[in-house]
Design a protein around this motif. Structure first.
Motif, PDB file in Angstrom:
ATOM      1  N   LEU A  39       0.817  -1.210   0.000  1.00 52.97           N
ATOM      2  CA  LEU A  39       0.000   0.000   0.000  1.00 52.97           C
ATOM      3  C   LEU A  39       0.852   1.262   0.000  1.00 52.97           C
ATOM      4  O   LEU A  39       0.476   2.269  -0.611  1.00 52.97           O
ATOM      5  N   ASP A  75       1.715  -1.492   5.729  1.00 55.47           N
ATOM      6  CA  ASP A  75       0.296  -1.471   5.376  1.00 55.47           C
ATOM      7  C   ASP A  75      -0.576  -0.960   6.522  1.00 55.47           C
ATOM      8  O   ASP A  75      -1.551  -0.244   6.300  1.00 55.47           O
ATOM      9  N   ASN A  76      -0.233  -1.333   7.751  1.00 56.51           N
ATOM     10  CA  ASN A  76      -1.044  -0.913   8.890  1.00 56.51           C
ATOM     11  C   ASN A  76      -1.064   0.604   9.040  1.00 56.51           C
ATOM     12  O   ASN A  76      -2.107   1.212   9.300  1.00 56.51           O
ATOM     13  N   LYS A 131      -3.256   2.175   6.178  1.00 58.01           N
ATOM     14  CA  LYS A 131      -4.688   1.973   6.435  1.00 58.01           C
ATOM     15  C   LYS A 131      -5.168   2.904   7.546  1.00 58.01           C
ATOM     16  O   LYS A 131      -6.245   3.486   7.464  1.00 58.01           O
ATOM     17  N   GLN A 132      -4.363   3.045   8.582  1.00 59.25           N
ATOM     18  CA  GLN A 132      -4.743   3.898   9.699  1.00 59.25           C
ATOM     19  C   GLN A 132      -4.822   5.362   9.265  1.00 59.25           C
ATOM     20  O   GLN A 132      -5.761   6.087   9.635  1.00 59.25           O
ATOM     21  N   GLU A 191      -5.398   6.518   6.238  1.00 61.09           N
ATOM     22  CA  GLU A 191      -6.553   6.719   5.365  1.00 61.09           C
ATOM     23  C   GLU A 191      -7.853   6.732   6.159  1.00 61.09           C
ATOM     24  O   GLU A 191      -8.765   7.528   5.883  1.00 61.09           O
ATOM     25  N   THR A 192      -7.958   5.863   7.172  1.00 65.17           N
ATOM     26  CA  THR A 192      -9.162   5.827   8.003  1.00 65.17           C
ATOM     27  C   THR A 192      -9.366   7.153   8.727  1.00 65.17           C
ATOM     28  O   THR A 192     -10.476   7.704   8.754  1.00 65.17           O
TER      29      THR A 192
END
Length: 577
Positions: A165, A509-510, A513-514, A516-517
């Motif tokens: 990502l 990746d974590n 994702k965080q 983007e959230t």
């Protein structure tokens, strides 16, 4: 000071002024203590044998000035393995940040990076006292101090999956233009006391002398299945309740191949990873092969600390403002709405905003009283050679050492050469990481002893050994606050968002994702990290004639800092030279 700023209809949530995320810091120096007592790096710590620390090398967060960071025209620029460090390394800051041992923590600055320097205390570094004249090829303490600016040490050791990502985000947003990357050249395995190179690509498998022809066919057949495993559920559905290790034993793979797949390709636990997780990890590994090299991983030159700087630079070009070394003392909450309305900084001034994002470690003990943290064990080593010698000395390697005892965890080893711009020429920077079961030294020292030989042992035995020599070692535990639910925190206002510190995973990746959230919660109708506009399309407020200005007359700052859309749309599949 800040208490005087709180009004009657407000209340304050104090923030922690102590850094408690790093604990059990232990530093060891094994390099020869030569006779040149006056050698000292400008701006570094004083040369005191009783307090040799990592200040001379903890520069991941402030490694490079804006003018000397590499840029590139390709979506991802790949550095050459042959770049000499002395030609390409850019100077560091004038002073090295001090570090807290989290057992006796110090004041925390409002900075993303935490340093790893420790003042003299109960955990003073153990320095091997050897005042004899060093041999010609030996790296001495004075050399390490003199070349201290060559070291860029990340407190968090990670790699970038070539189809992960973060790589996709770097290309999409064109932030990749601000950094250069290097291939991880080798995947290694530690088996029966020796380090071996693992064949992972098709060419490596068929050129390998470690595998028989039958094993090569077995391995290729199994890897081909892993890429398409979701299309053949009948072949693994019966083993969904078993571990991936048990599943591999049913696939007609030799013990040699099972070991390589489990520990060096899937990189999963032998006892806890289920079959589906193992197949998913193997597929991800294989999908990343060949995009930018023979391995699935990339590493940014000058270390992982470059990536936050790259994103900050792109943000600053389009109006982002950063206040460095500017701490915040408390959050100001409106009693009626229960929303945060401002923060009060170290000078007592109020800064008003609609949304506030805070990292977990800044929250007070009262706010985090119900949070259960995991711990990560880390070691950082400076050595004089690679764990697996080859004709090419500029190798970047990843090695997994399996757990030996129940309750312990596999250790991930990342070895960086000088061409990554993280260490001086003639040395290697080695990162060891695992989930904690004890203190970092207790978790990792046994692996260090298997792979390396301290300088003193070689001098005492006066004989040549095959293992690389250990010059310097740092052990510490750090907090893992990932995967903590917001509900675990006490009395957080609805417009205060918490992001975690680093996790123990290999990839990023974590974090993506965080990010983007959190972005979607604050700006639900906006695109996350969109591609920047062309310089000629930017219209400054109040300047209606900007669109008619020819491209050649755009200010130098805009030309040099604003990426062009053509590089974003370039083919990311083509590796850069």
């Amino acid at each position: 000071m800040w208490q005087e700023q709180i009004l009657e209809n407000e209340e304050a949530i104090p923030l922690s002024s102590k850094d408690k995320t790093i604990q059990h810091v232990e530093v060891f120096c094994y390099a020869s203590q030569d006779l040149h007592k006056d050698v000292e790096e400008a701006g570094a710590l004083q040369k005191n044998h009783a307090s040799v620390t990592s200040a001379q090398s903890a520069e991941a967060a402030e490694a490079a000035e804006t003018s000397c960071l590499p840029t590139a025209v390709e979506p991802l620029s790949m550095g050459s393995c042959e770049i000499p460090a002395e030609q390409s390394q850019c100077p560091g800051p004038e002073s090295s940040p001090e570090v807290n041992d989290a057992e006796a923590t110090g004041k925390k600055e409002n900075s993303d990076a935490k340093s790893s320097t420790e003042e003299p205390s109960e955990n003073v570094p153990k320095v091997q006292d050897n005042t004899e004249t060093p041999k010609k090829n030996r790296i001495t303490y004075s050399q390490i101090i003199k070349e201290g600016r060559r070291f860029n040490i990340d407190l968090v050791s990670k790699l970038l999956y070539s189809r992960g990502l973060l790589i996709d985000l770097l290309i999409k947003s064109n932030v990749s233009r601000y950094a250069e990357f290097k291939n991880i050249t080798r995947i290694l395995a530690f088996r029966e006391g020796t380090v071996e190179q693992v064949p992972c690509s098709r060419a490596d498998v068929f050129n390998s002398k470690q595998l028989t022809m039958v094993e090569k066919r077995m391995l290729m057949k199994f890897l081909t299945f892993c890429v398409e495993y979701e299309e053949h559920p009948d072949e693994y559905r019966a083993y969904e309740g078993t571990t991936f290790s048990e599943y591999l034993k049913t696939q007609k793979l030799t013990p040699n191949l099972q070991y390589f797949v489990l520990h060096s390709i899937a990189m999963t636990s032998e006892t806890t990873s289920c079959t589906v997780d193992g197949l998913k990890a193997t597929k991800k590994f294989l999908q990343c092969l060949g995009r930018y090299g023979n391995t699935p991983f990339l590493f940014p030159l000058y270390g992982q600390g470059e990536l936050p700087q790259c994103f900050c630079r792109m943000c600053a070009v389009f109006g982002g403002i950063y206040c460095l070394r500017h701490s915040v003392q408390c959050l100001v909450v409106d009693k009626e709405s229960r929303k945060c309305k401002a923060v009060i900084d170290q000078f007592g001034q109020r800064i008003i905003s609609k949304h506030f994002i805070i990292e977990d470690s800044y929250l007070s003990e009262n706010t985090c009283s119900r949070v259960q943290y995991r711990q990560i064990s880390r070691a950082v080593l400076i050595t004089d050679g690679s764990v697996l010698k080859t004709d090419a000395d500029q190798q970047v390697s990843i090695l997994t050492v399996p757990a030996e005892e129940p309750g312990s965890f596999a250790v991930r080893v990342i070895e960086l050469c000088s061409s990554t711009m993280t260490c001086m020429k003639g040395t290697y920077l080695v990162h060891l990481t695992c989930m904690s079961s004890k203190t970092a030294r207790e978790d990792l020292e046994r692996v260090v002893q298997k792979l390396f030989t301290p300088y003193t042992e070689i001098e005492a035995e006066n004989e040549q050994v095959e293992k690389p020599r250990l010059l310097w070692a740092l052990y510490f535990n750090m907090r893992d606050s990932s995967d903590i639910s917001r509900d675990c925190y006490n009395d957080l206002p609805s417009n205060v968002y918490v992001c975690s510190g680093p996790d123990s995973g290999l990839g990023n990746d974590n974090a993506v994702k965080q990010a983007e959230t959190l972005f979607q919660q604050i700006c639900p109708n906006e695109d996350f990290c969109p591609a920047p506009p062309n310089p000629e399309d930017i219209v400054l407020d109040g300047d209606s004639s900007q669109q008619e200005v020819p491209e050649s007359s755009v200010t130098p700052e805009t030309n040099s800092e604003t990426p062009k859309e053509s590089t974003v749309l370039g083919n990311p599949e083509e590796p850069s030279e």
